[in-house]
Design an enzyme around this catalytic site. Structure first.
Site, short mmCIF file in Angstrom:
data_model
loop_
_atom_site.label_atom_id
_atom_site.label_comp_id
_atom_site.label_asym_id
_atom_site.label_seq_id
_atom_site.Cartn_x
_atom_site.Cartn_y
_atom_site.Cartn_z
N HIS A 30 0.87 -1.19 0.00
CA HIS A 30 0.00 0.00 0.00
C HIS A 30 0.89 1.23 0.00
CE1 HIS A 30 1.08 0.12 4.22
NE2 HIS A 30 0.55 -1.08 4.41
N HIS A 33 4.06 1.34 2.09
CA HIS A 33 5.24 0.66 1.55
C HIS A 33 5.90 1.51 0.47
CE1 HIS A 33 2.84 -2.99 2.87
NE2 HIS A 33 3.99 -3.21 3.46
N LEU A 181 -1.66 3.46 7.91
CA LEU A 181 -1.81 2.53 6.78
C LEU A 181 -1.24 1.17 7.17
CD1 LEU A 181 -0.75 4.86 3.80
CD2 LEU A 181 -3.04 4.42 4.71
#
Ligand code: PAF
Length: 278
Positions: A30, A33, A181
């Site tokens: 996501h 990363h 996230l």
């Protein structure tokens, strides 16, 4: 961008690669990363991203078999970034023996905070990260601050075992409502997703209280636990710790981090907020 599946092929590539920055992941990438990948690109010409779901760091009853394996989608995302190599070994390539014979044993910090609720988790992380460091031989490696305890354990590992690698911590990526996230956010249903940012709100409230001079750590932790529990969470811990050592915070400590792990339905979320007092 190449996708390399074997240790031997990665080592061949590495011989002529020059300076390398490394981002170890378990895939299902996501924006968080991708922020690590972009940071890595600032530290070396060649960026290697590993994608490997590491069974050693999953406990019994955890989501190892259900963990999303999305190599093609991950490769599509990484092909738009400055990535030279995806290293995506299969299970047998990294763990050729039925049982891993040698493990890297982190210090007692591995049994605290998340480690208390996930026995063996940080041994699994330290072992696979050591193997990946030995295979990729990066000059720099980027780790997200969302996994704050993992980052502390990796820093200690690199120092104590003399890996010649610079560890670069990267700030936590957040959704617009503050939720950190994480690959596990996709497990949240609609109601849980609306509720999920409360974890970050509670941590920022503690951080604010600390900045205002309220250093009653236990009271602040308990108030957050009560608020989360009342809103339907099952709390593993909310704790104020020293930001570098992760030891229990003491009066007079200036560099602090407030860490939490809690479950919403079946999904376990973690988050943290650093606080630096003058
Ligand atoms: O943070 C992760 O995704 C994993 O713990 C890591 C560092 C890739 C090791 O498997």
């Amino acid at each position: 961008m190449q996708i390399i599946h074997t240790v031997q092929a990665l080592r061949e590539w590495r011989k002529t690669a020059g300076r390398v920055a490394f981002v170890p992941t378990m895939g299902n990438l996501h924006e968080g990363h991708l922020a690590l990948v972009r940071e890595a690109g600032k530290h070396a010409d060649q960026v290697v991203v590993s994608i490997f779901v590491n069974r050693l760091q999953f406990g019994q009853g955890e989501d190892f078999s259900q963990y999303p394996r999305t190599l093609q989608q991950d490769a599509d995302k990484l092909s738009k970034e400055n990535v030279a190599v995806i290293f995506a070994p299969d299970e047998k390539e990294l763990y050729p023996h039925v049982e891993q014979r040698y493990n890297v044993e982190p210090p007692n910090l591995q049994n605290e905070l998340c480690g208390k609720f996930r026995p063996g988790h940080f041994r699994g992380v330290a072992t696979v990260v050591s193997k990946l460091f030995n295979i990729v031989e990066p000059d720099t490696a980027c780790f997200g601050k969302k996994d704050y305890q993992q980052l502390a354990i990796i820093k200690g590992l690199v120092e104590d075992l003399n890996f010649n690698i610079r560890i670069v911590p990267v700030d936590t990526g957040r959704a617009s409502d503050g939720l950190a996230l994480s690959s596990r956010n996709q497990y949240l249903n609609e109601t849980e997703r609306t509720e999920a940012p409360r974890l970050y709100r509670e941590l920022t409230a503690i951080a604010e209280a600390l900045r205002q001079g309220n250093l009653a750590y236990a009271e602040l932790e308990n108030a957050a636990i009560q608020n989360l529990t009342a809103a339907g969470w099952t709390v593993d811990y909310v704790e104020v710790r020293h930001a570098e050592s992760l030891k229990v915070a003491h009066a007079g400590d200036k560099d602090l981090v407030v860490l939490a792990a809690a479950r919403l339905g079946k999904t376990r979320l973690i988050d943290n907020v650093e606080v630096h007092l003058d």
